[in-house]
Design an enzyme around this catalytic site. Structure first.
Site, PDB file in Angstrom:
ATOM      1  N   CYS A 151       0.807  -1.219   0.000  1.00 52.19           N
ATOM      2  CA  CYS A 151       0.000   0.000   0.000  1.00 52.19           C
ATOM      3  C   CYS A 151       0.843   1.273   0.000  1.00 52.19           C
ATOM      4  O   CYS A 151       0.333   2.355  -0.275  1.00 52.19           O
ATOM      5  CB  CYS A 151      -0.917  -0.009   1.223  1.00 52.19           C
ATOM      6  N   HIS A 198      -3.972   8.024   4.992  1.00 50.90           N
ATOM      7  CA  HIS A 198      -4.018   6.709   4.346  1.00 50.90           C
ATOM      8  C   HIS A 198      -5.363   6.050   4.664  1.00 50.90           C
ATOM      9  O   HIS A 198      -6.029   5.546   3.763  1.00 50.90           O
ATOM     10  CB  HIS A 198      -2.864   5.837   4.848  1.00 50.90           C
ATOM     11  N   HIS A 254      -9.480   0.892  -1.785  1.00 50.53           N
ATOM     12  CA  HIS A 254      -8.024   0.915  -1.647  1.00 50.53           C
ATOM     13  C   HIS A 254      -7.409   0.466  -2.972  1.00 50.53           C
ATOM     14  O   HIS A 254      -7.398  -0.720  -3.284  1.00 50.53           O
ATOM     15  CB  HIS A 254      -7.617  -0.015  -0.515  1.00 50.53           C
TER      16      HIS A 254
END
Lengths: 84, 411
Positions: free
Chosen positions: B165, B303, B337
């Site tokens: 990520c 995030h 995401h």
């Protein structure tokens, strides 16, 4: 399957796989210079021809001598005759 | 502290909203969700999450077959996003091939779709006879970076960061440092990933995927919300063209913003569970690198993926650094995401927020979790004179990344 049917199947198979214009697929077309097929494409060419004609040709020495489309036509026609 | 200023001269995006930066930004400001129920996910035993945000079908045939044959979806996304960035940045063919433009684009893994196709055949027939010559080029870890380089004809450096990520943010940061150090004049930086059931499965196995909103997909993920229940996986690509200010000025390139600081660090407290002190440390390192004080940050793009633990840890760290006065939001509620792409897509959105003087709130944040309540959440579109933004991304494996972005005052 006669010779012309084999040629037509080769041409349509390669045209589909490599997104070639069927009009460019004249017998004298050089694979690399005229059709843009490089060493990676030659590997995939064997795979699609094996699938289309249901034979194994990967280990054939004659494959390495193929430069033009007519070389492929002749190779496959001869191979099919061998297998009859 | 960097000596050579690095600016953003082009941007490109492929997102669940479609192709292009414009549709991404318009959709985010319109508070749209890209999350849908994905047919077929329910067929996998043990996979409890059935939602994702996927890129609408697009015809990739504008990429010549010579280049496309070695691309999986993720490389196609990265190439189309890179082409958009290069076009926006008015980069010439000579500049692309001159050796001073490099690539820093990563993905979480090599193409999972290509890996699946290979192993289905390999394990079924115990044979390599049907393996295409181009399969390896889709599976290799640097597939996106090299495919973009091949398609665009760039001859500069190749970097393919892979940190799940954090990939996109890290790719931007390392590209920024490469330009700042003078090794390259331009870098195409970002990330890409393609959706595969293994992505949500990875999170679901760790009980970190959203599972309670399968019939109301637009209501998840829910960053910082009391009723959040985990990550929603997504796909796409974001790419920024970074460039030395001197180079950009010399060729009259459009300038959309500036990267002024970057930090990345390893959180060794746990390979899966993030640590707020480690995140706080990374944030402070990024501010130090940028040479800015805490009170100079006008907005934090978090995030925040919507996991129970991650959102608490990140908000705790942000609260310790900034208190509860700096506005904070996450874009995962809109986009899901996007994995390796999220760092770049969210940076592009941050640039848009600076340009428009308007903040995008966190979608699906209805009731702030008290444990995430120590920061100032953006709850609705807010007008704000923002100049400097902190962008966070954190990854499984303990990889922290933060970049500091500033609007460019045309001088």
């Amino acid at each position: 399957m006669n010779d012309q049917e084999i040629i037509d199947l080769i041409n349509t198979t390669l045209a589909d796989e490599f997104e070639l214009n069927i009009d460019d697929m004249v017998p004298g077309a050089v694979l690399k210079d005229d059709l843009g097929l490089d060493s990676l494409d030659r590997v995939d060419m064997v795979i699609v021809l094996e699938k289309a004609f249901n034979f194994k040709i990967r280990e054939e020495e004659a494959i390495r001598e193929i430069y033009t489309l007519s070389d492929i036509h002749n190779f496959v026609i001869n191979k099919k005759r061998e297998l009859k | 502290m960097q000596t050579r200023r690095v600016v953003i001269t082009g941007m490109g995006a492929i997102s669940p909203f479609g192709r292009g930066v414009d549709i991404l930004i318009e959709s985010l400001f319109a508070m749209k969700s890209g999350v849908t129920k994905i047919p077929g996910l329910a067929d996998f035993g043990g996979l409890r999450t059935h939602v994702a945000a996927v890129v609408p079908d697009m015809d990739p045939k504008e990429i010549p077959r010579k280049y496309r044959r070695s691309m999986s979806k993720m490389s196609i996304y990265a190439t189309l996003a890179s082409q958009e960035a290069v076009s926006q940045g008015n980069v010439t063919e000579a500049q692309l091939s001159g050796g001073r433009l490099g690539i820093s684009i990563g993905s979480t893994v090599g193409s999972p779709i290509a890996i699946q196709e290979f192993f289905e055949d390999f394990l079924t027939y115990r044979s390599l006879e049907r393996m295409r010559a181009t399969t390896f080029f889709q599976i290799m870890n640097h597939s996106c970076a090299t495919n973009v380089a091949q398609a665009l004809g760039t001859k500069g450096r190749i970097l393919a960061p892979s940190s799940a990520c954090s990939t996109g943010c890290q790719a931007i940061g390392y590209g920024f440092e490469m330009i700042a150090s003078g090794k390259q004049d331009m870098m195409l930086c970002g990330g890409a990933d393609e959706f595969h059931p293994l992505s949500p499965a990875t999170f679901d196995i760790m009980s970190a995927a959203s599972v309670r909103y399968n019939d109301t997909p637009h209501l998840t993920p829910r960053p910082f919300d009391r009723d959040r229940d985990g990550v929603v996986c997504s796909e796409g690509s974001g790419v920024l063209l970074l460039e030395g200010l001197d180079s950009a000025q010399k060729r009259g390139a459009p300038i959309f913003g500036e990267i002024i600081g970057f930090a990345t660090s390893s959180d060794t407290s746990n390979i899966a569970d993030p640590d707020s002190e480690s995140i706080e440390s990374c944030i402070r390192l990024a501010l130090e690198d940028a040479g800015v004080k805490v009170d100079e940050i006008d907005y934090v793009n978090a995030h925040a993926t919507g996991t129970t633990q991650g959102d608490i840890v990140e908000s705790t760290a942000i609260g310790k650094v900034f208190g509860n006065s700096v506005p904070v939001s996450s874009l995962k509620g809109h986009l899901g995401h996007t994995m390796a792409a999220c760092g770049a897509l969210e940076t592009i959105a941050s640039i848009a927020m600076i340009e428009r003087g308007s903040l995008i709130p966190t979608l699906n944040l209805e009731n702030v979790d008290p444990l995430c309540g120590n920061i100032r959440h953006v709850r609705q579109i807010e007008k704000a004179d923002i100049k400097t933004v902190l962008k966070n991304n954190f990854a499984l494996g303990g990889v922290n990344t933060c970049i500091v972005i500033r609007g460019y005052a045309h001088e």
